[in-house]
Scaffold this active site. Sequence first.
Site, PDB file in Angstrom:
ATOM      1  N   ASP A   1      -7.783   1.873   2.070  1.00  0.00           N
ATOM      2  CA  ASP A   1      -7.359   2.794   3.134  1.00  0.00           C
ATOM      3  C   ASP A   1      -8.194   4.068   3.297  1.00  0.00           C
ATOM      4  OD1 ASP A   1      -5.717   3.453   5.286  1.00  0.00           O
ATOM      5  OD2 ASP A   1      -4.298   4.562   4.051  1.00  0.00           O
TER       6      ASP A   1
ATOM      7  N   HIS B   1       0.854  -1.191   0.000  1.00  0.00           N
ATOM      8  CA  HIS B   1       0.000   0.000   0.000  1.00  0.00           C
ATOM      9  C   HIS B   1       0.891   1.243   0.000  1.00  0.00           C
ATOM     10  CE1 HIS B   1      -3.289   2.672   0.698  1.00  0.00           C
ATOM     11  NE2 HIS B   1      -2.703   3.160   1.769  1.00  0.00           N
TER      12      HIS B   1
ATOM     13  N   HIS C   1      -5.845   9.902  -0.798  1.00  0.00           N
ATOM     14  CA  HIS C   1      -6.529   9.982   0.498  1.00  0.00           C
ATOM     15  C   HIS C   1      -5.673  10.548   1.635  1.00  0.00           C
ATOM     16  CE1 HIS C   1      -4.765   5.932   0.228  1.00  0.00           C
ATOM     17  NE2 HIS C   1      -4.563   6.059   1.522  1.00  0.00           N
TER      18      HIS C   1
ATOM     19  N   ASP D   1       1.248   5.065  -0.350  1.00  0.00           N
ATOM     20  CA  ASP D   1       0.602   6.377  -0.337  1.00  0.00           C
ATOM     21  C   ASP D   1       1.303   7.344  -1.289  1.00  0.00           C
ATOM     22  OD1 ASP D   1      -1.454   6.083   1.680  1.00  0.00           O
ATOM     23  OD2 ASP D   1       0.203   5.810   3.092  1.00  0.00           O
TER      24      ASP D   1
END
Length: 839
Positions: free
Chosen positions: A175, A51, A420, A53
Amino acid sequence: MYNKAILTLFFLNLSWVITVPIKKGYRPATCQACHPIDENKINIHIIPHSHDDVGWLKTVDQYYYGTKKHIQYAGVQYIISSSIEALKGHPDRRYVQVESAFFWKWWQHQGDDLKQEVVELVNNGQLEIINGAWSMNDEAASHYHSTIDQFTWGLRFLNDTIGECARPKIGWQIDPFGHSREHASLLAQMGFQGLVIGRLDYRDKRKRQQEKNLDFIWQGSVNLDNSNLFTTMFPDFYGTISGFCFDVLCEYEPIIDNENNPDYNVKQKVKEFARKMDEYRSYYKTTNFLVPMGGDFNYQAAEINFSNLDKLLKGFQGHDTYNVFYSTPSCYVQAVNDEVRKKSLKLTTKTDDFFPYASERNAFWTGYFTSRPTSKRFERVGNNILQATKQLTSFSKINGNDKESSIINLREVMGIMQHHDAITGTEKQAVAKDYARMLTEAIKYAEVPTGVIIGDLLKKRPNDKIDLKLKTCLLANVSICETTTNDRFVVAVYNPLSRSVTHYVRLPVDGTNYKITGPNGEEEYDIFDSLHKFDYVQEKSKPNSKELIFASKQLPPLGIKFYYVEKLKNLRNYQPFEDITENASFGTKVKGFSISYATGRIDRITIRGLTRDMTQNFYYYSGTSMSRASGAYIFRPTKSKAEPITTKRISVKAKKGKLVDEVLQIYNSEVTQIIRVYKDNEAGYIEFDWLVGDLQTNYHEGKEVITRFIVPDFTNNGIFYTDSNGREQIKRTLNTRSDYKYDPSDEPVSSNYYPVTSKIVIKDEEKDFEVAVLNDRAQGGSSLSDGVIELMVHRRLVRDDGFGVGEALNEEEYGRGLFARGQHYLTFGPISFSPAFER
Ligand SMILES: *[C@@H]1O[C@H](CO)[C@@H](O)[C@H](O)[C@H]1NC(C)=O
Ligand SMILES: *[C@@H]1O[C@H](CO)[C@@H](O)[C@H](O)[C@H]1NC(C)=O
Ligand SMILES: *[C@@H]1O[C@H](CO)[C@@H](O)[C@H](O)[C@H]1NC(C)=O
Ligand SMILES: *[C@@H]1O[C@H](CO)[C@@H](O)[C@H](O)[C@H]1NC(C)=O
């Protein structure tokens, strides 16, 4: 003649056609390679994933290159390289690639051989592209235009480089802090076959686990037919199961499969893993479920992960109960759907959304609906400019002068802004600055060719020379615009909408007398004082103290009008604001408002000839510093009652003009507002132009400012409506969730906050009367009692809320607490008339 001009781009409530470069249909079987399902066992789909970001604690580039290791040990270039390396020569292994912003950065620097190997891994189904958008976008503050754009751009890149098999089929939103219905609807319309979500209220999740509803059908729209989407979630969170993290980052023992080694532990590990699976299987209706193996910035040394996973999976060979294998989300979705069909299982259907998200009793993730209000506005400005420049560059092709490349950077940065931890305001301060830097540069670059394109469109003969240097005034919000201080300049007003509109142009100026000439001759105008002196602002150009206002009437769809503005000497066509000395009314009989002298506040509003008592005021909540503190993510006030910003009579000044009447309210050093009404008969709204900032906090308490609109004698029975990503409205009921029980007394205010991306509405059905407030950026909002609408406009906090950012949300600019300026548009009318759609 047009040597200096500014481009005023405006987009109010624009309706955008959905164009996505993919079609519904199937892709050749070669794109997918699913390991077989064992119908007599429980099938565990192991999903290796990372994951990544697109900015959070580090900037996008710092994450990509792996710099600033002391902040976070994360380098995405190594993750992509090493996981691809780990797939080669291991046909059993699977991996998913999610964020196209990073994948693109990586792809550009690879040699042809490696690129070809990647294409093969995607074609043979080992490497599955999921989501595929530029970033994993936020679902609360993001506008659906931008979601579509960032998917379009990611999918286009994937198709252009890897080809058809790279087309993602599964959405991957593991997420984002709550999940929107509109997002599910968009994915369904883009032809996605499933969606994996991650964060929903912990009570909702528990109930779904108990009732075996982790797989369900999400009806994304009440109006569209093709909006149903199969949606699923992991048994637990998206991270690796505790005890099974084998990465360089993890402390657990690797798996040792040599039976002669005294540390041999395969049997033990299999038993431990199976015990966890015994719990998980009870959450699902089918004999399939997903188990993620990965987490934030995992797989930097992917071979370590994979070689241990290989051994674990091998240890499960011949297991009585579990068939454990490498899989991908699309293989999972297919397996579940096959089983559901075969056994005629019934999946539940969900029709609303997953807001607000709570991760524990006092942790409602509703603060981020408002956090960093100026970046949320800047993102929306970026969207406006992208929509207009997209249209203009497509016109440029008509003239054989393709300027498409000038907006690539803006498309990409806008994709990043949807992440996000970007539009949400949940990144570190340094990262927020970097986002703003990227967006500013991308906008400047994108607007360069607009002058040429518009010039081309204006040419009567091919040899005409028209040289427009168009500029957007990004600091007009603090009364700064260099061009408009010139003695002569041209304003270009472009309408990207598919319908004709009238737009009021407001320009920061320093003069007191002007002549404005438009296509229909001389235009009327007003010159008013600016909302504020903005004397605290330190920029290269000085803020102007006045605003020049004129109407660009009846702009045709996709049309441009030019106005020639000339500063005149001698005459003085301007009056400053003056104190009001009694109750006073503004506007016309059709549209206006009145101000009570006693309070200095609005007390009555007229729209379309309909008059109602109504008031508006600013209040604040004190954000707690107790753990769980109010922070970038969390909104947690110390008390449920909001205090007025000031209890004194507020200072009020006013000015009536030819086109517009304005009332200036000064509450205190923190809050200033202009309420204005344009006197034409077109736009049925009253505008509230607020400036809120330099919020004073103390050691224990932050300050979270709201604006409240109060309509006496109004019954909405605790029901209000908020939009989903700027599109359809969703009905909200105070203290109520449709899918699960919760105790509103834990957080009576915060638990009733919802994202308001563009509009919040209350309706009195009995009186056939509705009131709507539209905003210019996403904010948190609610209706906590009948007849009351509130929107949070700004927040300044003193503690970190403990979800990773490690900083209190305490924005400063020019050496003081950040000021934010924005607008609310209030409208009302009979419900049957649906005034909320007007603007
Ligand atoms: C995908 O790429 C192929 C090959 O370049 C092209 O022919 C096709 O039109 C693209 N598809 C979409 C939907 O853009
Ligand atoms: C894989 O590696 C990462 C670190 O890069 C680690 O945090 C993660 O837990 C590992 N996952 C598995 C399944 O071993
Ligand atoms: C001003 O308006 C209020 C009601 O908002 C009213 O009570 C008051 O009498 C008015 N004052 C004057 C001087 O008209
Ligand atoms: C004005 O806009 C700029 C650029 O979007 C932003 O950085 C700044 O904080 C804004 N100022 C206010 C007072 O809203």
